[in-house]
Design a protein around this motif. Sequence first.
Motif, PDB file in Angstrom:
ATOM      1  N   ILE A 105       0.858  -1.192   0.000  1.00  0.00           N
ATOM      2  CA  ILE A 105       0.000   0.000   0.000  1.00  0.00           C
ATOM      3  C   ILE A 105       0.901   1.251   0.000  1.00  0.00           C
ATOM      4  CG2 ILE A 105      -0.373  -0.043   2.540  1.00  0.00           C
ATOM      5  CD1 ILE A 105      -3.195   0.886   0.210  1.00  0.00           C
ATOM      6  N   PHE A 146      -1.700   6.520   0.220  1.00  0.00           N
ATOM      7  CA  PHE A 146      -2.990   6.016   0.705  1.00  0.00           C
ATOM      8  C   PHE A 146      -3.064   5.966   2.232  1.00  0.00           C
ATOM      9  CE2 PHE A 146      -2.434   4.164  -3.538  1.00  0.00           C
ATOM     10  CZ  PHE A 146      -3.488   4.817  -4.164  1.00  0.00           C
ATOM     11  N   GLU A 182      -9.289  -1.141  -2.092  1.00  0.00           N
ATOM     12  CA  GLU A 182      -9.236  -0.782  -3.516  1.00  0.00           C
ATOM     13  C   GLU A 182      -7.818  -0.458  -3.968  1.00  0.00           C
ATOM     14  OE1 GLU A 182     -11.794   2.640  -3.794  1.00  0.00           O
ATOM     15  OE2 GLU A 182     -13.337   1.578  -2.642  1.00  0.00           O
ATOM     16  N   SER A 183      -6.995  -0.018  -3.044  1.00  0.00           N
ATOM     17  CA  SER A 183      -5.683   0.507  -3.452  1.00  0.00           C
ATOM     18  C   SER A 183      -4.542  -0.473  -3.215  1.00  0.00           C
ATOM     19  CB  SER A 183      -5.387   1.793  -2.688  1.00  0.00           C
ATOM     20  OG  SER A 183      -6.501   2.625  -2.661  1.00  0.00           O
ATOM     21  N   GLU A 201      -1.467  -0.788  -5.574  1.00  0.00           N
ATOM     22  CA  GLU A 201      -1.871   0.176  -6.605  1.00  0.00           C
ATOM     23  C   GLU A 201      -0.783   0.423  -7.666  1.00  0.00           C
ATOM     24  OE1 GLU A 201      -4.764   1.779  -7.004  1.00  0.00           O
ATOM     25  OE2 GLU A 201      -4.157   3.296  -8.472  1.00  0.00           O
ATOM     26  N   ASP A 202       0.450   0.724  -7.218  1.00  0.00           N
ATOM     27  CA  ASP A 202       1.467   1.098  -8.210  1.00  0.00           C
ATOM     28  C   ASP A 202       1.919  -0.094  -9.044  1.00  0.00           C
ATOM     29  OD1 ASP A 202       1.251   3.666  -7.393  1.00  0.00           O
ATOM     30  OD2 ASP A 202       3.076   3.685  -6.181  1.00  0.00           O
ATOM     31  N   ARG A 219       0.100  -2.611  -9.790  1.00  0.00           N
ATOM     32  CA  ARG A 219      -1.021  -2.939 -10.683  1.00  0.00           C
ATOM     33  C   ARG A 219      -1.065  -1.967 -11.852  1.00  0.00           C
ATOM     34  NH1 ARG A 219      -5.790  -3.850  -6.312  1.00  0.00           N
ATOM     35  NH2 ARG A 219      -7.123  -4.260  -8.106  1.00  0.00           N
ATOM     36  N   GLU A 220      -0.820  -0.711 -11.534  1.00  0.00           N
ATOM     37  CA  GLU A 220      -0.808   0.325 -12.561  1.00  0.00           C
ATOM     38  C   GLU A 220       0.267  -0.003 -13.609  1.00  0.00           C
ATOM     39  OE1 GLU A 220      -2.846   2.952 -12.823  1.00  0.00           O
ATOM     40  OE2 GLU A 220      -1.782   3.584 -14.636  1.00  0.00           O
ATOM     41  N   ASP A 274      -5.533  -8.201 -10.319  1.00  0.00           N
ATOM     42  CA  ASP A 274      -6.477  -7.670 -11.297  1.00  0.00           C
ATOM     43  C   ASP A 274      -7.114  -8.759 -12.153  1.00  0.00           C
ATOM     44  OD1 ASP A 274      -6.471  -4.928 -10.785  1.00  0.00           O
ATOM     45  OD2 ASP A 274      -4.527  -4.700 -11.764  1.00  0.00           O
ATOM     46  N   ALA A 285      -5.232  -3.583   4.027  1.00  0.00           N
ATOM     47  CA  ALA A 285      -5.600  -3.460   2.615  1.00  0.00           C
ATOM     48  C   ALA A 285      -5.794  -4.845   1.999  1.00  0.00           C
ATOM     49  CB  ALA A 285      -4.539  -2.675   1.858  1.00  0.00           C
ATOM     50  N   TRP A 338      -9.314  -6.373   0.629  1.00  0.00           N
ATOM     51  CA  TRP A 338      -9.433  -6.862  -0.750  1.00  0.00           C
ATOM     52  C   TRP A 338     -10.071  -8.254  -0.759  1.00  0.00           C
ATOM     53  CZ3 TRP A 338      -7.752 -10.990  -3.679  1.00  0.00           C
ATOM     54  CH2 TRP A 338      -7.889 -10.849  -5.080  1.00  0.00           C
TER      55      TRP A 338
END
Lengths: 469, 207
Positions: B33, B37, B48-49, B52-53, B55-56, B65, B93, B97
């Motif tokens: 995380i 965030f 949700e996060s 995040e990076d 996944r991005e 994902d 987190a 999820w």
Amino acid sequence: MSQNTLFDKVWDLHKVSSLPGGSDQIFIGLHLIHEVTSPQAFGALKDKNLKVKFPERTVATVDHIVPTDNQSRPFKDNLAEQMIETLEKNCLEHKIRFFNIGSGNQGIVHVVAPELGLTQPGMTIACGDSHTSTHGAFGSIAFGIGTSQVRDVLATQTIAMNKLKVRQIWCDNKLSKGVYAKDLVLHIINKLGVKAGAGFAYEFAGPAIDELSMEERMTICNMSIEGGARCGYINPDEKTFSYIKNKLCAPKNKYWDKAITWWDSIKSDENSIYDDVIKLDASKVEPTVTWGITPGQSIGINQKIPLLDDLSPNDQFIAEEAFEYMGFNPGQSIKDTPVDVCFIGSCTNGRISDLRVAAEVLKDKKVYKEVKAFVVPGSEKVAIQAKQEGLDMIFKDSGFQWREPGCSMCLAMNSDKLIGNEISASSSNRNFKGRQGSPNGRTLLMSPAMVAAAAINGKVSDVREFMKK
Amino acid sequence: MKSKFTPPIGKITQINGQCISLIGNDIDTDRIIPARFLKCVNFDLLGESVFEDDRETLKGSHPFDLEENKNATILIVNSNFGCGSSREHAPQALMRWGIKAIIGESFADIFYSNCIAIGIPCFTLSKKSIQEVQNNKDNKFLFLEIDLKNSLAKSKDLTLNLEIKESSRKMFLSGEWDATSTLLENEDFIENKLNCLPYLEFNSPIT
Ligand code: SF4
């Protein structure tokens, strides 16, 4: 099993009970809190209808989210403002001493507590922050905890924990000129690995450690966690005592001698037994720089980034990931790598002695034209002291931005962030992917002196070359 | 859309679910995380996060994902998982999820205790067995039944002997993993301790 080490003595002294299942209930002598990991803990207290048990054993400050350019309230960032307001409210409601911005004692929690004399030998110290290991420099047993454990400490002043094993890391000889505590600890983490400390407390000892100032010792213990050790400590000595003497919360008058006698008694005994002992030669350590995405991926300034085959099979996986992320090739030099940003600060290297060392390198020199450089003092006290010594002017004259105290670009929760895949030379402690605020930003960890040298040349440099002149 | 999150309570004896593999050593909590965030005063939205990076960067192909993983509850990881920052936001987190248990080669100390404190059992397995599970072609549909009493995980054709710290195992089985109430039971001892610590006598009060 270890015996008669400082760790054993302090653990036994603070043990409240043995819990079913084999962990111990440990009393926490000093609890430090900040705005990021405490709000949910206070929320949980409320849900359970509990009070803070000993509010006078908890001290708060604000550090992670504070802006370092303009600190006027309300902060421009609404979320940051909400966090500081929540901490203010919680401290007020539960009668917890809070060192807020402008109090003269605000700053990074691990810089502030020693400055106030709160951190003392023989204590147990906990904080919802992994770098709580810093306080071990004074011979305390200090470790980071998560938010649920922050809740437990608030509610009971105790936590449940399994006793750690103790590994002594014996550092022979002494560091050579231009080599600092940061280099030594990066070297140790590289040699032992980033997970070697799991389940251990690290005792740093030996002539090279004795030689270090208290601030350098804090740098060493600070990064114990990067070697996987939840706690690292150094046995207290005369330097420890004279650092504490006359600090705001230090024992005074008739209590002083009493304190020293007790502090002396909690040191590891001559015949202590350790679970493990590791020896290394500090005189062999070079200025050290990380090239990868864990603090263990470092080399001496004149060494080459390792080839995959040079690494153990276990380390190859993360090395490949690092090569790709950093855009470096195996076998390439780290020296002369261009840098975009230079950052001096953090709980590892944001203290007055760090600023002095960097300023000495920067004096009468200019920051390379394309480099963005800034310095963030670790606390208001550090900032005030630096100004008295004229260090702020040396930084500014060289082209560094002089900022207000906080964590800043160590983890980039304020607006100080890398952009895109910029590379920073940083005096902080973590080079994880995305750590400095950009998902593909890159961090090279090094000593503050080395950051200053990189700032002048615009590329990774050997600070010792500045010292010869 | 995931179903509404309910935190675990009470005894945890059995966890059944689909596995999700995340390959890599030394995955730190900044990756689980990212720091931006953490600007929150509760954990509610963290699910949700998560990652995040990462996944991005992987644009849809990150395990978290993939459609086939969306109901997974048992996370399979490699060594030193959760190193770095002490942020409990990381296991929070993961939990929000949908993760209910983690099996890995090894875990960082603080991450491990954070997981235990919020009711996520973490088990270790040898590197070889982890890789076997991770390389299992049918992995995306690998369902495990974890039995905490016997520290076993079973699937159709696989039995794994899991390891977990005895203290953690007992806490989950008895439902006493939420430490606060257990710690509070010893109130008298706590008071006694406070009165016998030498430094509390000679310290100047915090003014
Ligand atoms: S300076 Fe960095 S490592 Fe230290 S407490 Fe702040 S964010 Fe954490």
